[in-house]
Design a protein around this motif. Structure first.
Motif, PDB file in Angstrom:
ATOM      1  N   PHE A   1       0.831  -1.203   0.000  1.00 37.08           N
ATOM      2  CA  PHE A   1       0.000   0.000   0.000  1.00 37.08           C
ATOM      3  C   PHE A   1       0.872   1.263   0.000  1.00 37.08           C
ATOM      4  CE2 PHE A   1      -2.372   3.377   2.225  1.00 37.08           C
ATOM      5  CZ  PHE A   1      -3.487   3.439   1.400  1.00 37.08           C
ATOM      6  N   GLY A   2       0.624   2.118  -0.982  1.00 37.80           N
ATOM      7  CA  GLY A   2       1.345   3.385  -1.051  1.00 37.80           C
ATOM      8  C   GLY A   2       2.644   3.320  -1.818  1.00 37.80           C
ATOM      9  N   ALA A   3       3.135   2.101  -2.095  1.00 39.11           N
ATOM     10  CA  ALA A   3       4.406   1.966  -2.819  1.00 39.11           C
ATOM     11  C   ALA A   3       4.180   2.130  -4.317  1.00 39.11           C
ATOM     12  CB  ALA A   3       5.021   0.601  -2.528  1.00 39.11           C
ATOM     13  N   THR A   4       5.206   2.618  -4.997  1.00 35.09           N
ATOM     14  CA  THR A   4       5.113   2.789  -6.448  1.00 35.09           C
ATOM     15  C   THR A   4       5.813   1.639  -7.155  1.00 35.09           C
ATOM     16  OG1 THR A   4       7.116   4.132  -6.456  1.00 35.09           O
ATOM     17  CG2 THR A   4       4.999   5.292  -6.291  1.00 35.09           C
ATOM     18  N   LEU A   5       5.411   1.388  -8.375  1.00 32.70           N
ATOM     19  CA  LEU A   5       5.943   0.313  -9.199  1.00 32.70           C
ATOM     20  C   LEU A   5       6.386   0.897 -10.532  1.00 32.70           C
ATOM     21  CD1 LEU A   5       6.188  -2.865  -9.416  1.00 32.70           C
ATOM     22  CD2 LEU A   5       3.906  -2.827 -10.421  1.00 32.70           C
ATOM     23  N   ASP A   6       7.493   0.415 -11.078  1.00 35.84           N
ATOM     24  CA  ASP A   6       7.983   0.942 -12.360  1.00 35.84           C
ATOM     25  C   ASP A   6       6.911   0.840 -13.439  1.00 35.84           C
ATOM     26  OD1 ASP A   6      10.388   1.513 -11.226  1.00 35.84           O
ATOM     27  OD2 ASP A   6      11.422  -0.283 -11.959  1.00 35.84           O
ATOM     28  N   LEU A   7       6.097  -0.195 -13.336  1.00 42.79           N
ATOM     29  CA  LEU A   7       5.049  -0.411 -14.335  1.00 42.79           C
ATOM     30  C   LEU A   7       4.014   0.715 -14.320  1.00 42.79           C
ATOM     31  CD1 LEU A   7       4.053  -2.435 -16.470  1.00 42.79           C
ATOM     32  CD2 LEU A   7       2.755  -3.599 -14.671  1.00 42.79           C
ATOM     33  N   ASP A   8       3.875   1.392 -13.173  1.00 43.79           N
ATOM     34  CA  ASP A   8       2.899   2.487 -13.061  1.00 43.79           C
ATOM     35  C   ASP A   8       3.215   3.630 -14.021  1.00 43.79           C
ATOM     36  OD1 ASP A   8       1.768   1.010 -11.030  1.00 43.79           O
ATOM     37  OD2 ASP A   8       2.788   2.108  -9.430  1.00 43.79           O
ATOM     38  N   ALA A   9       4.495   3.808 -14.315  1.00 44.69           N
ATOM     39  CA  ALA A   9       4.912   4.931 -15.184  1.00 44.69           C
ATOM     40  C   ALA A   9       4.903   4.546 -16.660  1.00 44.69           C
ATOM     41  CB  ALA A   9       6.308   5.399 -14.775  1.00 44.69           C
ATOM     42  N   ILE A  10       4.479   3.314 -16.966  1.00 41.09           N
ATOM     43  CA  ILE A  10       4.481   2.841 -18.362  1.00 41.09           C
ATOM     44  C   ILE A  10       3.054   2.788 -18.880  1.00 41.09           C
ATOM     45  CG2 ILE A  10       5.131   0.955 -19.901  1.00 41.09           C
ATOM     46  CD1 ILE A  10       7.233   0.131 -17.833  1.00 41.09           C
ATOM     47  N   ASP A  11       2.808   3.477 -19.976  1.00 36.59           N
ATOM     48  CA  ASP A  11       1.486   3.478 -20.610  1.00 36.59           C
ATOM     49  C   ASP A  11       1.455   2.349 -21.638  1.00 36.59           C
ATOM     50  OD1 ASP A  11      -1.040   4.132 -21.426  1.00 36.59           O
ATOM     51  OD2 ASP A  11      -0.401   5.785 -22.732  1.00 36.59           O
ATOM     52  N   TYR A  12       0.804   1.261 -21.305  1.00 38.74           N
ATOM     53  CA  TYR A  12       0.806   0.100 -22.207  1.00 38.74           C
ATOM     54  C   TYR A  12      -0.621  -0.298 -22.593  1.00 38.74           C
ATOM     55  CZ  TYR A  12      -0.179  -2.548 -17.886  1.00 38.74           C
ATOM     56  OH  TYR A  12      -0.736  -3.018 -16.725  1.00 38.74           O
ATOM     57  N   ASN A  13      -0.720  -0.891 -23.765  1.00 40.70           N
ATOM     58  CA  ASN A  13      -1.988  -1.400 -24.290  1.00 40.70           C
ATOM     59  C   ASN A  13      -1.701  -2.677 -25.066  1.00 40.70           C
ATOM     60  OD1 ASN A  13      -0.969  -0.534 -26.854  1.00 40.70           O
ATOM     61  ND2 ASN A  13      -1.757   1.535 -26.410  1.00 40.70           N
ATOM     62  N   LEU A  14      -2.701  -3.220 -25.722  1.00 47.77           N
ATOM     63  CA  LEU A  14      -2.519  -4.485 -26.443  1.00 47.77           C
ATOM     64  C   LEU A  14      -1.440  -4.363 -27.525  1.00 47.77           C
ATOM     65  CD1 LEU A  14      -6.187  -5.777 -26.849  1.00 47.77           C
ATOM     66  CD2 LEU A  14      -4.387  -6.723 -25.403  1.00 47.77           C
ATOM     67  N   GLU A  15      -1.389  -3.198 -28.177  1.00 40.97           N
ATOM     68  CA  GLU A  15      -0.403  -3.013 -29.249  1.00 40.97           C
ATOM     69  C   GLU A  15       1.017  -2.966 -28.701  1.00 40.97           C
ATOM     70  OE1 GLU A  15       0.748   0.204 -32.796  1.00 40.97           O
ATOM     71  OE2 GLU A  15      -1.073   0.487 -31.584  1.00 40.97           O
ATOM     72  N   THR A  16       1.235  -2.201 -27.632  1.00 39.43           N
ATOM     73  CA  THR A  16       2.590  -2.105 -27.069  1.00 39.43           C
ATOM     74  C   THR A  16       3.007  -3.407 -26.389  1.00 39.43           C
ATOM     75  OG1 THR A  16       1.667  -1.116 -25.050  1.00 39.43           O
ATOM     76  CG2 THR A  16       2.480   0.392 -26.750  1.00 39.43           C
ATOM     77  N   VAL A  17       2.023  -4.140 -25.869  1.00 37.85           N
ATOM     78  CA  VAL A  17       2.329  -5.456 -25.289  1.00 37.85           C
ATOM     79  C   VAL A  17       2.821  -6.399 -26.378  1.00 37.85           C
ATOM     80  CG1 VAL A  17       1.291  -7.534 -24.287  1.00 37.85           C
ATOM     81  CG2 VAL A  17       0.812  -5.303 -23.278  1.00 37.85           C
ATOM     82  N   GLN A  18       2.169  -6.379 -27.536  1.00 38.74           N
ATOM     83  CA  GLN A  18       2.594  -7.226 -28.649  1.00 38.74           C
ATOM     84  C   GLN A  18       4.001  -6.841 -29.118  1.00 38.74           C
ATOM     85  OE1 GLN A  18       0.887 -10.006 -30.117  1.00 38.74           O
ATOM     86  NE2 GLN A  18       3.015 -10.223 -30.787  1.00 38.74           N
TER      87      GLN A  18
END
Length: 481
Positions: free
Chosen positions: A224-241
């Motif tokens: 709770f309250g901690a940040t994750l590197d993934l939070d700063a990444i804007d990803y969708n199905l296209e960027t995941v592919q």
């Protein structure tokens, strides 16, 4: 005709009759063979087994040898779709070692860095990794902070050589290293490769996208309250592919295509034990089953490193004389004796060095071969057969592949004589004392340092202080001024 002996040459006062009683234990041929097996390397034992199979028709192989596979990590190759990563490459006409050494020779390095780098290069397996080979730390003459920094620098330098991604512990680390060298690597790729590779297994964008979202959600619930590197990444199905495609085009075997180095500078380590941390606390040890209790959450499983040794049995269709059958039984029994003795010693070592196996480097305590021998009620020479510094025997741990001798550490006594302190612990205390003195503008001699250590409860000779200071890479008082 008898010749008389002139007894005058034997003065009566020199003739003394003594009666003495001696207890002599003569080892049987079976016991000698059993002890010899303990001293043999896996290669020597394999040759002995081959010889026995050719000479004794009552023996046969019940299980074919298994190739060593101690360095694998993760489940990257579990899914069939990941096989496309292993794309065929053209063969090179040189070994990986010669290719890397050619690059190393063109660099301007200190003799020490060159020596360490060379050892690292010749310690790589056929895939270019060291996870199943010797732990890099074993190449350091002394475990000082300065030497560890040099080792890290040497490893990173080799990782950036061609082919990029060698000199890593595992394929996962290699993929991460390869991506880090590419300035255009997407941030999502770096996040996945930095310990989250399981998120793209299987590599289907919808499933991976859902796993990323679930991982992010679960993380914030627990932290709770901690940040994750993934939070700063804007990803969708296209960027995941795109991330999946990028990762699948990395080289999971950077050394593939180079011919195998058949004349290595170093011998293949003889892995006699594999120590694995298992989830679940166990109240009591069971050395006979290779189990050592750890803490409330973990215990350790100690396994015999049979490597490529075949398993033997009495031939089922054998119908010959009983002498060969008896010899075969004794031979198998002695092989089992070797296995059980090595496992028992391994369990005793793990128990004695439990803090190391729980927490890693810097947690070893003083340990002698005699202590292990006394605990197991065996002769000290039996322990020495496995733990000698001259032997090529190693234990595979989660902290790396380490020589058995690594776990036997000398120490010094506390002033009250009730405690043994390891050389590592004494060196740390020495460093703290010297730092305190230097911060106050003083430079103390080894004799003064000895007195200060005594005041802190450590009884140690001045010459031992000098030795430990040298091991720690600390210069004498004259050069420190």
């Amino acid at each position: 005709m008898y010749k008389m002996v002139d007894r005058s040459i034997f003065p009566s006062q020199n003739i003394i009759q003594r009666q003495s009683q001696k207890q002599i234990q003569k080892l049987s041929e079976v016991q000698i063979q059993a002890l010899n097996f303990l001293a043999m390397s896996s290669l020597e034992l394999k040759e002995e087994i081959s010889k026995a199979l050719s000479e004794n028709p009552a023996l046969e192989i019940s299980r074919k040898s298994k190739l060593r596979d101690y360095g694998k990590h993760g489940s990257f190759t579990d899914a069939d779709k990941f096989q496309q990563v292993l794309e065929a490459q053209s063969d090179n006409s040189e070994t990986l070692q010669s290719h890397l050494m050619h690059q190393l020779n063109s660099m301007s390095l200190s003799p020490f860095e060159f020596e360490i780098s060379q050892k690292l290069i010749f310690n790589l397996d056929e895939n270019g990794f060291y996870g199943s080979m010797l732990a890099p730390e074993s190449f350091l003459p002394s475990r000082t902070e300065k030497n560890f920094q040099i080792l890290k620098k040497c490893i990173e330098r080799i990782q950036k050589m061609d082919p990029i991604g060698v000199c890593c512990k595992s394929p996962e680390e290699s993929l991460f290293v390869q991506a880090k060298q590419d300035e255009k690597a997407p941030k999502l790729v770096l996040f996945i490769l930095n310990g989250h590779l399981e998120l793209i297994n299987p590599p289907e964008k919808e499933k991976v996208f859902r796993k990323l979202k679930d991982f992010q959600k679960d993380y914030h619930k627990k932290m709770f309250g901690a940040t994750l590197d993934l939070d700063a990444i804007d990803y969708n199905l296209e960027t995941v592919q795109q991330a999946i495609d990028y990762i699948l085009h990395l080289n999971v075997r950077p050394a593939q295509g180079y011919i195998k180095d058949t004349v290595s500078v170093f011998e293949q380590p003889d892995v006699v034990l594999i120590v694995e941390r298992k989830i679940g606390g166990i109240g009591t040890d069971s050395f006979e089953n290779g189990i050592v209790s750890g803490d409330d959450n973990f215990h350790f499983q100690v396994k015999y490193g049979s490597g490529d040794l075949p398993e033997l049995q009495i031939c089922k269709d054998f119908d010959f004389d009983s002498e060969n059958v008896q010899k075969a039984l004794v031979f198998i029994q002695n092989l089992k004796f070797r296995e059980s003795t090595i496992v028992l010693q391994g369990c005793a070592i793990v128990k004695a060095q439990i803090d190391f196996f729980l927490h890693g480097e810097g947690h070893l305590v003083p340990l002698t071969q005699r202590k292990i021998a006394e605990q197991l009620k065996i002769h000290e020479s039996t322990v020495s057969r496995m733990a000698s510094k001259k032997s090529n025997r190693f234990i595979q741990t989660e902290w790396g592949l380490l020589p058995v001798s690594y776990f036997f550490l000398s120490g010094v006594s506390s002033v009250d004589g009730k405690q043994k302190l390891s050389s590592q612990m004494v060196i740390e205390v020495m460093k703290n004392i010297l730092k305190e003195q230097e911060d106050s503008g003083q430079s103390i001699s080894d004799l003064q340092l000895t007195k200060l250590l005594f005041e802190k409860g450590i009884k140690i000779a001045r010459r031992t202080v000098s030795k430990y200071r040298a091991l720690a890479g600390i210069e004498n008082s004259y050069k420190r001024k």
